[in-house]
Write a protein that holds these residues in place. Sequence first.
Motif, PDB file in Angstrom:
ATOM      1  N   SER A  72       0.861  -1.182   0.000  1.00 54.25           N
ATOM      2  CA  SER A  72       0.000   0.000   0.000  1.00 54.25           C
ATOM      3  C   SER A  72       0.901   1.237   0.000  1.00 54.25           C
ATOM      4  O   SER A  72       2.100   1.153   0.319  1.00 54.25           O
ATOM      5  CB  SER A  72      -0.894  -0.003   1.244  1.00 54.25           C
ATOM      6  N   PHE A  73       0.314   2.399  -0.309  1.00 51.53           N
ATOM      7  CA  PHE A  73       1.095   3.634  -0.234  1.00 51.53           C
ATOM      8  C   PHE A  73       1.609   3.848   1.187  1.00 51.53           C
ATOM      9  O   PHE A  73       2.745   4.302   1.390  1.00 51.53           O
ATOM     10  CB  PHE A  73       0.246   4.837  -0.675  1.00 51.53           C
ATOM     11  N   GLU A  74       0.784   3.499   2.176  1.00 49.71           N
ATOM     12  CA  GLU A  74       1.188   3.709   3.568  1.00 49.71           C
ATOM     13  C   GLU A  74       2.381   2.812   3.915  1.00 49.71           C
ATOM     14  O   GLU A  74       3.329   3.255   4.569  1.00 49.71           O
ATOM     15  CB  GLU A  74       0.013   3.412   4.520  1.00 49.71           C
ATOM     16  N   GLN A  75       2.322   1.561   3.482  1.00 53.93           N
ATOM     17  CA  GLN A  75       3.453   0.651   3.772  1.00 53.93           C
ATOM     18  C   GLN A  75       4.728   1.130   3.089  1.00 53.93           C
ATOM     19  O   GLN A  75       5.804   1.160   3.681  1.00 53.93           O
ATOM     20  CB  GLN A  75       3.123  -0.770   3.292  1.00 53.93           C
ATOM     21  N   ALA A  76       4.599   1.493   1.809  1.00 51.77           N
ATOM     22  CA  ALA A  76       5.791   1.919   1.066  1.00 51.77           C
ATOM     23  C   ALA A  76       6.406   3.168   1.699  1.00 51.77           C
ATOM     24  O   ALA A  76       7.626   3.298   1.776  1.00 51.77           O
ATOM     25  CB  ALA A  76       5.431   2.179  -0.399  1.00 51.77           C
ATOM     26  N   ALA A  77       5.542   4.068   2.177  1.00 48.32           N
ATOM     27  CA  ALA A  77       6.052   5.335   2.721  1.00 48.32           C
ATOM     28  C   ALA A  77       6.836   5.135   4.009  1.00 48.32           C
ATOM     29  O   ALA A  77       7.625   5.987   4.377  1.00 48.32           O
ATOM     30  CB  ALA A  77       4.901   6.309   2.954  1.00 48.32           C
ATOM     31  N   CYS A  78       6.604   4.022   4.716  1.00 49.70           N
ATOM     32  CA  CYS A  78       7.352   3.879   5.972  1.00 49.70           C
ATOM     33  C   CYS A  78       8.603   3.014   5.804  1.00 49.70           C
ATOM     34  O   CYS A  78       9.239   2.633   6.779  1.00 49.70           O
ATOM     35  CB  CYS A  78       6.473   3.428   7.134  1.00 49.70           C
ATOM     36  N   LEU A  79       8.974   2.771   4.563  1.00 45.50           N
ATOM     37  CA  LEU A  79      10.152   1.944   4.315  1.00 45.50           C
ATOM     38  C   LEU A  79      11.460   2.721   4.100  1.00 45.50           C
ATOM     39  O   LEU A  79      12.522   2.284   4.587  1.00 45.50           O
ATOM     40  CB  LEU A  79       9.861   1.075   3.086  1.00 45.50           C
ATOM     41  N   PRO A  80      11.464   3.856   3.395  1.00 45.34           N
ATOM     42  CA  PRO A  80      12.747   4.370   2.878  1.00 45.34           C
ATOM     43  C   PRO A  80      13.829   4.695   3.905  1.00 45.34           C
ATOM     44  O   PRO A  80      14.817   3.950   4.018  1.00 45.34           O
ATOM     45  CB  PRO A  80      12.343   5.616   2.094  1.00 45.34           C
ATOM     46  N   LEU A  81      13.682   5.786   4.628  1.00 46.06           N
ATOM     47  CA  LEU A  81      14.793   6.257   5.464  1.00 46.06           C
ATOM     48  C   LEU A  81      15.172   5.213   6.510  1.00 46.06           C
ATOM     49  O   LEU A  81      16.350   4.842   6.654  1.00 46.06           O
ATOM     50  CB  LEU A  81      14.374   7.570   6.130  1.00 46.06           C
ATOM     51  N   CYS A  82      14.189   4.720   7.237  1.00 45.10           N
ATOM     52  CA  CYS A  82      14.482   3.756   8.303  1.00 45.10           C
ATOM     53  C   CYS A  82      14.984   2.435   7.735  1.00 45.10           C
ATOM     54  O   CYS A  82      15.879   1.812   8.306  1.00 45.10           O
ATOM     55  CB  CYS A  82      13.226   3.472   9.127  1.00 45.10           C
TER      56      CYS A  82
END
Length: 323
Positions: free
Chosen positions: A127-137
Motif C-alpha cells: 500500500s502507499f502507507e506501507q511503502a512510505a514507511c520503508l525508505p529512510l528507516c
Amino acid sequence: MSVITTSDLRGLVIESFEDEPHLAAIELPPLTSTGVRIGLRAASINAFDWKVATGALSHAFEYDFPVTIGRDYAGVVLAVGEGVSRVAVGHPVFGYLGGQTLHRGAFATELYCDEEECFVAMPAELSFEQAACLPLCGVVAWRCVEAVTPTEGALVLVVGAPGGVGTYAVQLAAARGAQVIATGRDDDADYLYKLGAVDVVPPDDSLIGIMRDRYPAGIDGLIDVVHFRPQLVEYLDLLRDGGRVASTHRSVDDADFKGRDLSGVNVHSGPDRDLLTMLAREAADGRLVTPIDTVFEFAELPSAVAAAQQRHSRGRLVVRLQR
Ligand SMILES: NC(=O)c1ccc[n+]([C@@H]2O[C@H](COP(=O)([O-])OP(=O)(O)OC[C@H]3O[C@@H](n4cnc5c(N)ncnc54)[C@H](OP(=O)(O)O)[C@@H]3O)[C@@H](O)[C@H]2O)c1
C-alpha cells in the motif's frame, strides 16, 4: 522563474525557526526536461522530521524558508519532463528526499523531483502507507546490519528496537541468523519477539547490568540508534573481541577502540535506489514487515508531527496525503 501554484498545493510548513508547523500553500518549480511531479498519497514521520520542525537541525542543515517538512513518501507520477525515461505518468513510486538544504518536503500534496533522485517503482503488493514507511528507516537499518555483519548465531543488541530504524534492524539481523536482543518496554515484548528478537531487555539504567548477567561472555554486535558518544562508550564494554558497533548518531569514534579488537561504523542515510528497490521486494514478498503504529489524515499533520516527538510508538506513524 515562474512557479506553479494552485489551491491544491499544500504542505506542512515552517516559515522561520520561531514558527510552529502549519498547513499552508506551497509552490512547485516549473517542469524541466528531467523533472518529475509526484502526487503524494502517503508519508511517514521520522525522528528527523520533528527535529527539522523544532529547528534542532539548524547546526547541520541549511534551512531555506519556507521549509516544507517530510522526507519519506509514496505517490503517483503526475507529470514528467520530455527527457525522463525511468518513470512515466501514472506510475506508483516511493522514495525519500536527501540533501543538506531543507526546502521541499514530503508532507505535502505534491512533490517536485529530478529523475535522478532517490525514488523507485512501488511494488503492487504494497500500500502507499506501507511503502512510505520503508525508505529512510529501512535504508539506515540495512546499513546498520551490514556494519555489524552478523554471522549465524551471533548475539546482536539493538538499542531503540521498537522505533522506526530498530523495527527493521531487528528483522534484518534476525533474517541473517543473528540472535537479536532488543531493548523494549514490557508491553513492547510481543511486538519485538514477532519481529524476530530472542530476548527483550529494558531500555533504562538497568540495561548494562542485565546484559552482563545474561551474556557474561559478551555480544558480537551492537546497533544503537539512541546514544551519543559518551553513553555509547559504556555499551562498548558489552562487546567481546571482534565485536562491531553501528550508530545512527555519529557516536562511533575509532579512538574508543584503541587497544581493543573492536570496530564500528557511523551509519548515514545517503540515497541508494538499488537498496530501496531491494527493500521494497523484501517487503512485497513478506520477508520484511512494515509495521504502522498509527495513520493520520492530512489535516492532522501538525499534531501528528508533535505526536511523533512525544509518543512511544511501535514502527512508524504515517500520514495519508490525499485531502
Ligand atoms: N544518521 C542518519 O542518517 C539517520 C537516519 C535515520 C535515523 N537517524 C536517527 O536515528 C534515531 C532513531 O530513529 P528512529 O526513526 O528509529 O526513531 P524512533 O522511531 O523515535 O525510535 C527511537 C527508539 O529508541 C527508544 N529509546 C529512546 N531512549 C532510549 C534509551 N535510553 N534506551 C533504549 N531505547 C530508547 C525509543 O523509545 P521511546 O519511544 O519509549 O522513547 C524508540 O523506540 C533518531 O535519533 C534519528 O534521528 C539517523
